[in-house]
Design a protein around this motif. Sequence first.
Motif, PDB file in Angstrom:
ATOM      1  N   LEU B 284       0.823  -1.219   0.000  1.00 17.55           N
ATOM      2  CA  LEU B 284       0.000   0.000   0.000  1.00 17.55           C
ATOM      3  C   LEU B 284       0.849   1.258   0.000  1.00 17.55           C
ATOM      4  O   LEU B 284       1.756   1.414   0.802  1.00 17.55           O
ATOM      5  CB  LEU B 284      -0.905   0.015   1.233  1.00 17.55           C
ATOM      6  CG  LEU B 284      -2.084  -0.954   1.218  1.00 17.55           C
ATOM      7  CD1 LEU B 284      -2.822  -0.870   2.544  1.00 17.55           C
ATOM      8  CD2 LEU B 284      -3.022  -0.648   0.060  1.00 17.55           C
ATOM      9  N   ASP B 285       0.502   2.165  -0.922  1.00 13.82           N
ATOM     10  CA  ASP B 285       1.201   3.444  -0.970  1.00 13.82           C
ATOM     11  C   ASP B 285       0.327   4.556  -0.386  1.00 13.82           C
ATOM     12  O   ASP B 285       0.747   5.702  -0.346  1.00 13.82           O
ATOM     13  CB  ASP B 285       1.577   3.756  -2.425  1.00 13.82           C
ATOM     14  CG  ASP B 285       2.795   4.675  -2.512  1.00 13.82           C
ATOM     15  OD1 ASP B 285       3.507   4.814  -1.500  1.00 13.82           O
ATOM     16  OD2 ASP B 285       3.030   5.252  -3.584  1.00 13.82           O
ATOM     17  N   ALA B 286      -0.866   4.211   0.041  1.00 16.31           N
ATOM     18  CA  ALA B 286      -1.777   5.182   0.653  1.00 16.31           C
ATOM     19  C   ALA B 286      -2.828   4.397   1.422  1.00 16.31           C
ATOM     20  O   ALA B 286      -3.047   3.220   1.142  1.00 16.31           O
ATOM     21  CB  ALA B 286      -2.442   6.033  -0.421  1.00 16.31           C
ATOM     22  N   PRO B 287      -3.469   5.032   2.394  1.00 12.87           N
ATOM     23  CA  PRO B 287      -4.542   4.325   3.115  1.00 12.87           C
ATOM     24  C   PRO B 287      -5.655   3.894   2.155  1.00 12.87           C
ATOM     25  O   PRO B 287      -5.912   4.575   1.162  1.00 12.87           O
ATOM     26  CB  PRO B 287      -5.069   5.375   4.101  1.00 12.87           C
ATOM     27  CG  PRO B 287      -4.001   6.410   4.185  1.00 12.87           C
ATOM     28  CD  PRO B 287      -3.275   6.398   2.886  1.00 12.87           C
ATOM     29  N   THR B 322      -7.030   9.513  -2.709  1.00 13.15           N
ATOM     30  CA  THR B 322      -6.088   8.445  -2.372  1.00 13.15           C
ATOM     31  C   THR B 322      -4.771   8.602  -3.130  1.00 13.15           C
ATOM     32  O   THR B 322      -3.711   8.263  -2.628  1.00 13.15           O
ATOM     33  CB  THR B 322      -6.725   7.084  -2.714  1.00 13.15           C
ATOM     34  OG1 THR B 322      -7.954   6.966  -2.012  1.00 13.15           O
ATOM     35  CG2 THR B 322      -5.815   5.930  -2.339  1.00 13.15           C
TER      36      THR B 322
END
Lengths: 432, 324
Positions: B284-287, B322
């Motif tokens: 994951l690069d973002a929530p 995102t």
Amino acid sequence: MATHPISIDSAGGEYMETVLVIAWAMKSGDPVKTGDLLVTVETAKAATEIEADRDGWLAEIFFAEGQEAPVGAVLGTIADAKPMAGQPASVGPATAAAAAANPRELVADEASSSIRPPGSRAVASPLARRLAASAGLDLATISGSGPHGRIKKRDIDAALAARTNEHDDAGQRTPTAVQTSPVAAPALARQTAPVVLIHGFGSDRSVWRQVVPLLQSGIDTISLDLPGHGTESARPASSIEEIAFLLSDRLEEMGVGNAHLVGHSLGGAAALALARLGRLAVRSVTLLAPGGLGPEINASFIAGLARATTVQALQPWLTVMVGDPAALPSGYAQAALRQMEKAGNRDAIAAMAESLFPDGTQGFDLAGALGELAVPTRLIWGRLDRVIPAAHAARAPGFTAVHLLDGVGHVPQIEAPVLTARLITETVRSAG
Amino acid sequence: MAMMRYAEALNAALREEMQADPSVFVFGEDIGRYGGVFKVTKGLMEEFGETRVRDTPISEQALTAMAVTAAMTGTRPVLEIMYADFVPLTLDALVNQASIYNYIWNGQVKMPFVLRTQGGGGAGAGAQHSKSLDSMLAHIPGIKVVAPSTPADAKGMLKAAIRDDQPVVFLEHKLLYNTRGEVPEGDVTVPLGKAATLREGSDISIFATSKMVVEALKAADLLAADGVSAEIVDLRSLRPLDVNAIVASIAKTHHAVVVNEGWRFCGYAAELSATIMDHAFDELDAPVARVTLPDMPIPYSEPLETAMLPSAEKIRTAALKTLK
């Protein structure tokens, strides 16, 4: 060396998102006195001068002249001591060091990002963290372009690209430095396959101390610490697969593409999981009282080992570990305890015990992985093993040589080092 | 291939399975003579008679218990519950009987029944006829919950559900019944528990089921205009969930939006988010972003209902946030 941030919080820019750096009054390495003009920035209404709030040396400049900096960002740092020539004053941003040497060469997109004050925790996405770790990048040196300065994959990519360019420019390109893909590893593989030794739960790589010198000369060895153990206490693992992944990553980093595996107890299970992973060419496998061949394991032993805080508490459990207590080297309990007391080790080991052996049961079955091996395989088990029953050896497939040792408990490498070394040597040699 | 409406595809699946297997029968409120409120069972009573196509009184609780006992005793019942909003009346039979009998009787009992129902908002049907209670159903171990978005999947998955020996809750959507699509002819089943990537993309993965897949596909068009390449994964089954497909997509895009028409708190979108973190945290690069119904009753007023329901525009906004 301590450094102190030069901040623009007090620069009157509350109503703006960014300020423009107009001019630095001094350069990196110059001495600074309290009240000296450091830098002039343009805010909403006027040029604002930022003065030094302490004595020291101007160490780092993060935003060069002509660049915009977010309000709240750190523009540079003041160091308590004079920075070494040609070096940044602290573990500071690499790009900032470059900027200090020639501020106008800063990459343009850095203007919109923030670099954290030294010592604060880097905010990074899980992916960015993983990529940085595998590329050996310090997150503290990277500026985040995501929300709230979060470091994202694109920031790591940019940092790696910058590093590659740096190396290209210097004519000393080191391809390993930027490789993150396991695919590239075989090219670096050693010519001869080393013997990779993997210790058991609650132990560390020093457990092979007696065996290694007894191996036939010409056999290279690599003793690994399991995740959460020894030097790897900071990185515990919660499943046998995760252990295999982490070991495999480490071997790849070392350039080991093929190897003979030797594993004891949990390390034996790890060796099988590592072989099953298929990322490593396995030449032979020697397992000493391995986990993964049956559900039983001495839960009190595992718990006792993880819990003991004194030699008195640990000694009885070590006695359970061996067939003959006299086989334990003197001072073994003290050494084991010292290892356990190192920062983080006890917590890491307790956490691993809980996830690997839930309710006192081996939470993984590797009989299938053992059955799939197509290389010379040897199983060594002490008949007096009170940690994992030697009866598990009965699950070995027909191609496996099984050695049951009289008078030996759970740790053949300590209790019968000569025979253990001989059997490892024979396995390795038989693989050619 | 034949062009069919979603409701027609379901009708074809029921007809074919009833023709092939005499132990399959359908029952529910107004499904016989009237052909069902949404015409899914149209013409079945004429073809198969009143024994295999039964109109029942209004008692979802009794009907579900009837499905359980009929399934245990060797038939393959297909029960229609007119609105998903009435699912709470079926829960005792699902939670305390259907889902656990196989377990407590050591595998001696099979439970091959299908509970079809339809939910969802957007039709001005008010707070008692617009809900999506997917999460409540997918929470129960021992039953399968599926929610196809296309006519082809509707037919193939209903056939697979009827043949399945476990209870299957088959979730339809009132606004999907009139959507059209190509449906393969003949005896084609679609496996339960397998997701389908309806649109490949490289920047962000959007996971949805049922009508929300339609919204996600519209969102992908909007995002393309924004310069974002969105991958649309139709999960098709809520349980069992195709975790591998989810992880594979996130390993590619590193960003995820999960969409569910049900409520947010303790909802299916929360389960998806947690699953992603369990299995793909390091990708994951973002929530993970959730697009759901707010935790409120669904209003009868059309503008208010529209404002509440998850939509293509809301998915687009979540995706862009995102990717920041």
